[in-house]
Write a protein that holds these residues in place. Structure first.
Motif, PDB file in Angstrom:
ATOM      1  N   VAL A 150      36.082  32.562  72.496  1.00  0.00           N
ATOM      2  CA  VAL A 150      35.709  33.969  72.360  1.00  0.00           C
ATOM      3  C   VAL A 150      36.667  34.685  71.405  1.00  0.00           C
ATOM      4  O   VAL A 150      36.245  35.516  70.590  1.00  0.00           O
ATOM      5  CB  VAL A 150      35.696  34.660  73.735  1.00  0.00           C
ATOM      6  N   TYR A 151      37.957  34.349  71.479  1.00  0.00           N
ATOM      7  CA  TYR A 151      38.940  34.953  70.557  1.00  0.00           C
ATOM      8  C   TYR A 151      38.577  34.636  69.114  1.00  0.00           C
ATOM      9  O   TYR A 151      38.540  35.533  68.256  1.00  0.00           O
ATOM     10  CB  TYR A 151      40.340  34.443  70.888  1.00  0.00           C
ATOM     11  N   TYR A 165      36.734  35.552  63.471  1.00  0.00           N
ATOM     12  CA  TYR A 165      36.072  35.149  62.238  1.00  0.00           C
ATOM     13  C   TYR A 165      34.673  35.717  62.050  1.00  0.00           C
ATOM     14  O   TYR A 165      34.101  35.559  60.973  1.00  0.00           O
ATOM     15  CB  TYR A 165      36.014  33.614  62.173  1.00  0.00           C
ATOM     16  N   GLY A 166      34.143  36.362  63.045  1.00  0.00           N
ATOM     17  CA  GLY A 166      32.817  36.928  62.844  1.00  0.00           C
ATOM     18  C   GLY A 166      32.585  38.214  63.587  1.00  0.00           C
ATOM     19  O   GLY A 166      31.445  38.698  63.633  1.00  0.00           O
ATOM     20  N   GLY A 167      33.646  38.772  64.156  1.00  0.00           N
ATOM     21  CA  GLY A 167      33.429  39.884  65.067  1.00  0.00           C
ATOM     22  C   GLY A 167      33.853  41.249  64.591  1.00  0.00           C
ATOM     23  O   GLY A 167      33.610  42.230  65.291  1.00  0.00           O
ATOM     24  N   ALA A 168      34.489  41.354  63.431  1.00  0.00           N
ATOM     25  CA  ALA A 168      35.003  42.654  63.022  1.00  0.00           C
ATOM     26  C   ALA A 168      33.872  43.683  62.867  1.00  0.00           C
ATOM     27  O   ALA A 168      33.917  44.774  63.426  1.00  0.00           O
ATOM     28  CB  ALA A 168      35.784  42.526  61.722  1.00  0.00           C
ATOM     29  N   ARG A 169      32.839  43.307  62.097  1.00  0.00           N
ATOM     30  CA  ARG A 169      31.718  44.237  61.918  1.00  0.00           C
ATOM     31  C   ARG A 169      30.935  44.420  63.215  1.00  0.00           C
ATOM     32  O   ARG A 169      30.521  45.529  63.553  1.00  0.00           O
ATOM     33  CB  ARG A 169      30.784  43.721  60.828  1.00  0.00           C
ATOM     34  N   LEU A 170      30.730  43.310  63.923  1.00  0.00           N
ATOM     35  CA  LEU A 170      30.003  43.398  65.190  1.00  0.00           C
ATOM     36  C   LEU A 170      30.735  44.296  66.172  1.00  0.00           C
ATOM     37  O   LEU A 170      30.121  45.078  66.897  1.00  0.00           O
ATOM     38  CB  LEU A 170      29.826  42.002  65.777  1.00  0.00           C
ATOM     39  N   MET A 171      32.068  44.203  66.169  1.00  0.00           N
ATOM     40  CA  MET A 171      32.847  45.035  67.094  1.00  0.00           C
ATOM     41  C   MET A 171      32.708  46.506  66.736  1.00  0.00           C
ATOM     42  O   MET A 171      32.577  47.362  67.611  1.00  0.00           O
ATOM     43  CB  MET A 171      34.308  44.609  67.054  1.00  0.00           C
ATOM     44  N   GLN A 172      32.723  46.823  65.440  1.00  0.00           N
ATOM     45  CA  GLN A 172      32.548  48.211  65.034  1.00  0.00           C
ATOM     46  C   GLN A 172      31.189  48.739  65.492  1.00  0.00           C
ATOM     47  O   GLN A 172      31.061  49.890  65.893  1.00  0.00           O
ATOM     48  CB  GLN A 172      32.674  48.321  63.516  1.00  0.00           C
ATOM     49  N   ALA A 180      38.390  47.885  75.880  1.00  0.00           N
ATOM     50  CA  ALA A 180      39.285  46.759  75.592  1.00  0.00           C
ATOM     51  C   ALA A 180      40.021  46.969  74.276  1.00  0.00           C
ATOM     52  O   ALA A 180      41.228  46.735  74.180  1.00  0.00           O
ATOM     53  CB  ALA A 180      38.490  45.458  75.552  1.00  0.00           C
ATOM     54  N   ARG A 181      39.309  47.422  73.273  1.00  0.00           N
ATOM     55  CA  ARG A 181      39.931  47.670  71.979  1.00  0.00           C
ATOM     56  C   ARG A 181      40.996  48.757  72.083  1.00  0.00           C
ATOM     57  O   ARG A 181      42.118  48.603  71.573  1.00  0.00           O
ATOM     58  CB  ARG A 181      38.862  48.093  70.960  1.00  0.00           C
ATOM     59  N   ASP A 182      40.671  49.846  72.744  1.00  0.00           N
ATOM     60  CA  ASP A 182      41.614  50.956  72.862  1.00  0.00           C
ATOM     61  C   ASP A 182      42.857  50.554  73.650  1.00  0.00           C
ATOM     62  O   ASP A 182      43.986  50.907  73.270  1.00  0.00           O
ATOM     63  CB  ASP A 182      40.935  52.153  73.539  1.00  0.00           C
ATOM     64  N   MET A 183      42.673  49.808  74.744  1.00  0.00           N
ATOM     65  CA  MET A 183      43.820  49.402  75.553  1.00  0.00           C
ATOM     66  C   MET A 183      44.694  48.387  74.829  1.00  0.00           C
ATOM     67  O   MET A 183      45.918  48.388  74.980  1.00  0.00           O
ATOM     68  CB  MET A 183      43.342  48.821  76.883  1.00  0.00           C
ATOM     69  N   ILE A 239      36.841  42.335  82.694  1.00  0.00           N
ATOM     70  CA  ILE A 239      36.775  42.721  81.285  1.00  0.00           C
ATOM     71  C   ILE A 239      37.500  41.714  80.399  1.00  0.00           C
ATOM     72  O   ILE A 239      37.627  41.936  79.192  1.00  0.00           O
ATOM     73  CB  ILE A 239      37.346  44.134  81.057  1.00  0.00           C
ATOM     74  N   GLY A 240      37.960  40.601  80.976  1.00  0.00           N
ATOM     75  CA  GLY A 240      38.674  39.593  80.198  1.00  0.00           C
ATOM     76  C   GLY A 240      37.916  39.107  78.973  1.00  0.00           C
ATOM     77  O   GLY A 240      38.493  39.026  77.875  1.00  0.00           O
ATOM     78  N   PRO A 241      36.618  38.753  79.082  1.00  0.00           N
ATOM     79  CA  PRO A 241      35.887  38.296  77.890  1.00  0.00           C
ATOM     80  C   PRO A 241      35.844  39.334  76.779  1.00  0.00           C
ATOM     81  O   PRO A 241      35.941  38.985  75.599  1.00  0.00           O
ATOM     82  CB  PRO A 241      34.481  38.021  78.446  1.00  0.00           C
ATOM     83  N   TYR A 242      35.704  40.593  77.149  1.00  0.00           N
ATOM     84  CA  TYR A 242      35.673  41.643  76.139  1.00  0.00           C
ATOM     85  C   TYR A 242      37.032  41.811  75.473  1.00  0.00           C
ATOM     86  O   TYR A 242      37.126  42.091  74.278  1.00  0.00           O
ATOM     87  CB  TYR A 242      35.223  42.959  76.774  1.00  0.00           C
ATOM     88  N   VAL A 243      38.087  41.628  76.250  1.00  0.00           N
ATOM     89  CA  VAL A 243      39.443  41.714  75.699  1.00  0.00           C
ATOM     90  C   VAL A 243      39.675  40.574  74.714  1.00  0.00           C
ATOM     91  O   VAL A 243      40.270  40.771  73.649  1.00  0.00           O
ATOM     92  CB  VAL A 243      40.492  41.682  76.827  1.00  0.00           C
ATOM     93  N   ASN A 244      39.211  39.369  75.043  1.00  0.00           N
ATOM     94  CA  ASN A 244      39.370  38.238  74.136  1.00  0.00           C
ATOM     95  C   ASN A 244      38.672  38.501  72.803  1.00  0.00           C
ATOM     96  O   ASN A 244      39.239  38.251  71.729  1.00  0.00           O
ATOM     97  CB  ASN A 244      38.783  36.969  74.768  1.00  0.00           C
ATOM     98  N   PHE A 245      37.448  38.986  72.885  1.00  0.00           N
ATOM     99  CA  PHE A 245      36.694  39.277  71.677  1.00  0.00           C
ATOM    100  C   PHE A 245      37.366  40.395  70.870  1.00  0.00           C
ATOM    101  O   PHE A 245      37.509  40.308  69.651  1.00  0.00           O
ATOM    102  CB  PHE A 245      35.266  39.681  72.030  1.00  0.00           C
ATOM    103  N   ALA A 246      37.791  41.433  71.566  1.00  0.00           N
ATOM    104  CA  ALA A 246      38.443  42.555  70.894  1.00  0.00           C
ATOM    105  C   ALA A 246      39.763  42.118  70.263  1.00  0.00           C
ATOM    106  O   ALA A 246      40.130  42.588  69.184  1.00  0.00           O
ATOM    107  CB  ALA A 246      38.686  43.690  71.885  1.00  0.00           C
ATOM    108  N   ALA A 247      40.484  41.217  70.931  1.00  0.00           N
ATOM    109  CA  ALA A 247      41.758  40.729  70.384  1.00  0.00           C
ATOM    110  C   ALA A 247      41.543  40.012  69.064  1.00  0.00           C
ATOM    111  O   ALA A 247      42.281  40.216  68.089  1.00  0.00           O
ATOM    112  CB  ALA A 247      42.435  39.795  71.389  1.00  0.00           C
ATOM    113  N   GLY A 248      40.521  39.149  69.004  1.00  0.00           N
ATOM    114  CA  GLY A 248      40.240  38.448  67.759  1.00  0.00           C
ATOM    115  C   GLY A 248      39.735  39.372  66.675  1.00  0.00           C
ATOM    116  O   GLY A 248      40.190  39.320  65.528  1.00  0.00           O
ATOM    117  N   ALA A 249      38.817  40.253  67.007  1.00  0.00           N
ATOM    118  CA  ALA A 249      38.232  41.151  66.015  1.00  0.00           C
ATOM    119  C   ALA A 249      39.219  42.189  65.517  1.00  0.00           C
ATOM    120  O   ALA A 249      39.103  42.676  64.395  1.00  0.00           O
ATOM    121  CB  ALA A 249      36.997  41.835  66.599  1.00  0.00           C
ATOM    122  N   SER A 250      40.203  42.539  66.355  1.00  0.00           N
ATOM    123  CA  SER A 250      41.190  43.549  65.967  1.00  0.00           C
ATOM    124  C   SER A 250      42.326  42.962  65.137  1.00  0.00           C
ATOM    125  O   SER A 250      43.177  43.701  64.651  1.00  0.00           O
ATOM    126  CB  SER A 250      41.780  44.210  67.224  1.00  0.00           C
TER     127      SER A 250
END
Length: 210
Positions: free
Chosen positions: A70-71, A76-83, A95-98, A117-128
């Motif tokens: 997930v990270y 590698y593919g989540g920056a735009r998706l996260m926005q 997750a992103r804000d914290m 919220i762990g999965p969302y934190v993993n995704f946010a960590a990679g995308a951020s």
């Protein structure tokens, strides 16, 4: 029969592979009873139906592999998706804000204290753009805490899954309170040091020239 009951019934037969697979898939925010299955596997290990080392290895490998996938998906593919999602999906936005505000300590706590919220934190960590070494440094100890709590209590309360679940909640709350106390202590110590340094600088500036 519910999905949880069906999966729990399969634990003694399929043991570590099933457990590792369910934990891996739960890292993608799928609604699977990973914690309950880990406690059940601990209970079956206590009575000799499953191998405790194999159960432990499967749980740790499944959790680490899932979190890493997930990270890197975010990396590698989540920056735009996260926005895009951050405007619509509250968990990812929080997750992103914290992560921005608290960084590593929030990542550590999201492994076990705020595990939903762990999965969302993993995704946010990679995308951020959180560095992989920092992700591993803070995330892995939290993963080990999660596995230790649920597997250990399942082992200790063999055959009493409801009691183990209640004990797990108490353990998580107690550890969370301890972690919060340590964090507050660290914040207070740093604030005290800053005040002392500021006071020392003020005295030096007020001292008459020689």
């Amino acid at each position: 029969m519910s999905l949880t009951e069906w999966l729990l019934a399969l634990v003694p037969s399929y043991g570590p592979p099933l457990l590792g697979g369910v934990i891996f898939l739960s890292c993608f925010a799928l609604p699977l009873p990973a914690s309950m299955m880990l406690m059940a596997a601990g209970g079956f290990s206590a009575v000799g139906d499953l191998s405790l080392p194999l159960v432990l290895a499967a749980a740790v490998l499944g959790l680490i592999a899932g979190d890493q996938c997930v990270y890197f998906a975010g990396r590698y593919g989540g920056a735009r998706l996260m926005q895009h999602l951050a405007r619509r999906a509250a968990p990812i936005r929080r997750a992103r804000d914290m992560l921005v505000e608290r960084g590593g300590i929030f990542l550590f706590l999201s492994r076990w204290l705020f595990s939903p919220i762990g999965p969302y934190v993993n995704f946010a960590a990679g995308a951020s753009g959180l560095s992989w070494p920092r992700f591993v440094l803070w995330g892995t100890p939290g993963e080990l805490v999660w596995v230790s709590i649920y597997l250990g209590l399942g082992y200790g309360f063999a055959g009493q899954l409801e009691q183990a679940s209640d004990a797990a909640l108490s353990a998580v709350l107690a550890l969370g309170a301890g972690a919060l106390a340590l964090w507050l202590g660290r914040v207070l110590i740093r604030a005290h040091r800053r005040r002392r340094e500021a006071g020392s600088d003020a005295l030096q500036q007020a001292a008459p020239p020689r």
